[in-house]
Design a protein around this motif. Sequence first.
Motif, mmCIF file in Angstrom:
data_model
loop_
_atom_site.group_PDB
_atom_site.id
_atom_site.type_symbol
_atom_site.label_atom_id
_atom_site.label_comp_id
_atom_site.label_asym_id
_atom_site.label_seq_id
_atom_site.Cartn_x
_atom_site.Cartn_y
_atom_site.Cartn_z
ATOM 1 N N TRP A 60 0.837 -1.200 0.000
ATOM 2 C CA TRP A 60 0.000 0.000 0.000
ATOM 3 C C TRP A 60 0.877 1.257 0.000
ATOM 4 O O TRP A 60 0.601 2.213 -0.736
ATOM 5 N N LEU A 61 1.942 1.253 0.808
ATOM 6 C CA LEU A 61 2.845 2.411 0.840
ATOM 7 C C LEU A 61 3.462 2.663 -0.535
ATOM 8 O O LEU A 61 3.547 3.807 -0.981
ATOM 9 N N ARG A 62 3.879 1.584 -1.219
ATOM 10 C CA ARG A 62 4.464 1.746 -2.554
ATOM 11 C C ARG A 62 3.459 2.336 -3.538
ATOM 12 O O ARG A 62 3.767 3.266 -4.287
ATOM 13 N N ARG A 63 2.232 1.790 -3.548
ATOM 14 C CA ARG A 63 1.200 2.295 -4.464
ATOM 15 C C ARG A 63 0.846 3.746 -4.146
ATOM 16 O O ARG A 63 0.692 4.577 -5.048
ATOM 17 N N THR A 64 0.739 4.064 -2.867
ATOM 18 C CA THR A 64 0.385 5.416 -2.454
ATOM 19 C C THR A 64 1.499 6.396 -2.790
ATOM 20 O O THR A 64 1.251 7.515 -3.234
ATOM 21 N N GLN A 65 2.739 5.964 -2.615
ATOM 22 C CA GLN A 65 3.879 6.812 -2.957
ATOM 23 C C GLN A 65 3.902 7.091 -4.457
ATOM 24 O O GLN A 65 4.157 8.224 -4.872
ATOM 25 N N GLU A 66 3.619 6.092 -5.273
ATOM 26 C CA GLU A 66 3.561 6.303 -6.723
ATOM 27 C C GLU A 66 2.449 7.285 -7.082
ATOM 28 O O GLU A 66 2.636 8.172 -7.913
ATOM 29 N N TRP A 67 1.285 7.124 -6.460
ATOM 30 C CA TRP A 67 0.150 8.016 -6.705
ATOM 31 C C TRP A 67 0.472 9.438 -6.260
ATOM 32 O O TRP A 67 0.204 10.403 -6.968
ATOM 33 N N LEU A 68 1.093 9.560 -5.082
ATOM 34 C CA LEU A 68 1.378 10.868 -4.500
ATOM 35 C C LEU A 68 2.531 11.572 -5.210
ATOM 36 O O LEU A 68 2.595 12.795 -5.243
ATOM 37 N N GLY A 69 3.452 10.785 -5.771
ATOM 38 C CA GLY A 69 4.608 11.368 -6.443
ATOM 39 C C GLY A 69 5.720 11.744 -5.491
ATOM 40 O O GLY A 69 6.660 12.442 -5.866
ATOM 41 N N GLU A 70 5.640 11.299 -4.264
ATOM 42 C CA GLU A 70 6.654 11.541 -3.243
ATOM 43 C C GLU A 70 6.406 10.565 -2.090
ATOM 44 O O GLU A 70 5.333 9.964 -2.015
ATOM 45 N N PRO A 71 7.385 10.411 -1.191
ATOM 46 C CA PRO A 71 7.178 9.500 -0.055
ATOM 47 C C PRO A 71 6.013 9.952 0.828
ATOM 48 O O PRO A 71 5.794 11.147 1.019
ATOM 49 N N VAL A 72 5.272 8.984 1.335
ATOM 50 C CA VAL A 72 4.182 9.269 2.265
ATOM 51 C C VAL A 72 4.796 9.594 3.622
ATOM 52 O O VAL A 72 5.727 8.922 4.071
ATOM 53 N N ASP A 73 4.295 10.618 4.264
ATOM 54 C CA ASP A 73 4.777 11.018 5.589
ATOM 55 C C ASP A 73 4.163 10.089 6.639
ATOM 56 O O ASP A 73 2.981 10.204 6.963
ATOM 57 N N VAL A 74 4.959 9.124 7.116
ATOM 58 C CA VAL A 74 4.527 8.171 8.143
ATOM 59 C C VAL A 74 5.312 8.483 9.404
ATOM 60 O O VAL A 74 6.538 8.403 9.405
ATOM 61 N N ILE A 75 4.617 8.840 10.480
ATOM 62 C CA ILE A 75 5.295 9.214 11.712
ATOM 63 C C ILE A 75 5.514 8.026 12.644
ATOM 64 O O ILE A 75 6.431 8.027 13.446
ATOM 65 N N ALA A 76 4.665 6.998 12.537
ATOM 66 C CA ALA A 76 4.791 5.846 13.432
ATOM 67 C C ALA A 76 4.126 4.624 12.826
ATOM 68 O O ALA A 76 3.242 4.730 11.981
ATOM 69 N N ILE A 77 4.582 3.472 13.285
ATOM 70 C CA ILE A 77 3.960 2.202 12.958
ATOM 71 C C ILE A 77 3.586 1.561 14.282
ATOM 72 O O ILE A 77 4.431 1.389 15.161
ATOM 73 N N HIS A 78 2.309 1.239 14.429
ATOM 74 C CA HIS A 78 1.813 0.658 15.675
ATOM 75 C C HIS A 78 1.407 -0.785 15.416
ATOM 76 O O HIS A 78 0.689 -1.070 14.463
ATOM 77 N N LEU A 79 1.886 -1.694 16.254
ATOM 78 C CA LEU A 79 1.531 -3.104 16.140
ATOM 79 C C LEU A 79 0.770 -3.503 17.385
ATOM 80 O O LEU A 79 1.215 -3.266 18.507
#
Length: 115
Positions: A60-79
Amino acid sequence: MSELASDQPRSIALNLDDAGVSVDLPKPSHQEDQVYGVPYRPVEFRDDDLPTALERSAAWLRRTQEWLGEPVDVIAIHLDYDDSGDSPYYDVKLLCNEEDLAGAPIALRAAKQPK
């Protein structure tokens, strides 16, 4: 004022400040400390298999980054996990900038292009 949505037939009024937190929330006592008004939104991936949930989040991050044209700003990953009955066991959440999810960088680039 904001209202908290729920399955209940009535809503609950919340008294929020400009940052979206309760006006009654105790403020940090030191001048260097603060509660941030950060516009981040969780994106959730749930599965009984952790590698699968992580792979889906990465895809999802890869697809969203391609759509956005830049890296997605992710501040944290919660498990987290849910060991109740029929729910998927693993819950992976990416805390993403809501402006990125709204496509703001795309709109900004489009606005700067000459017509």
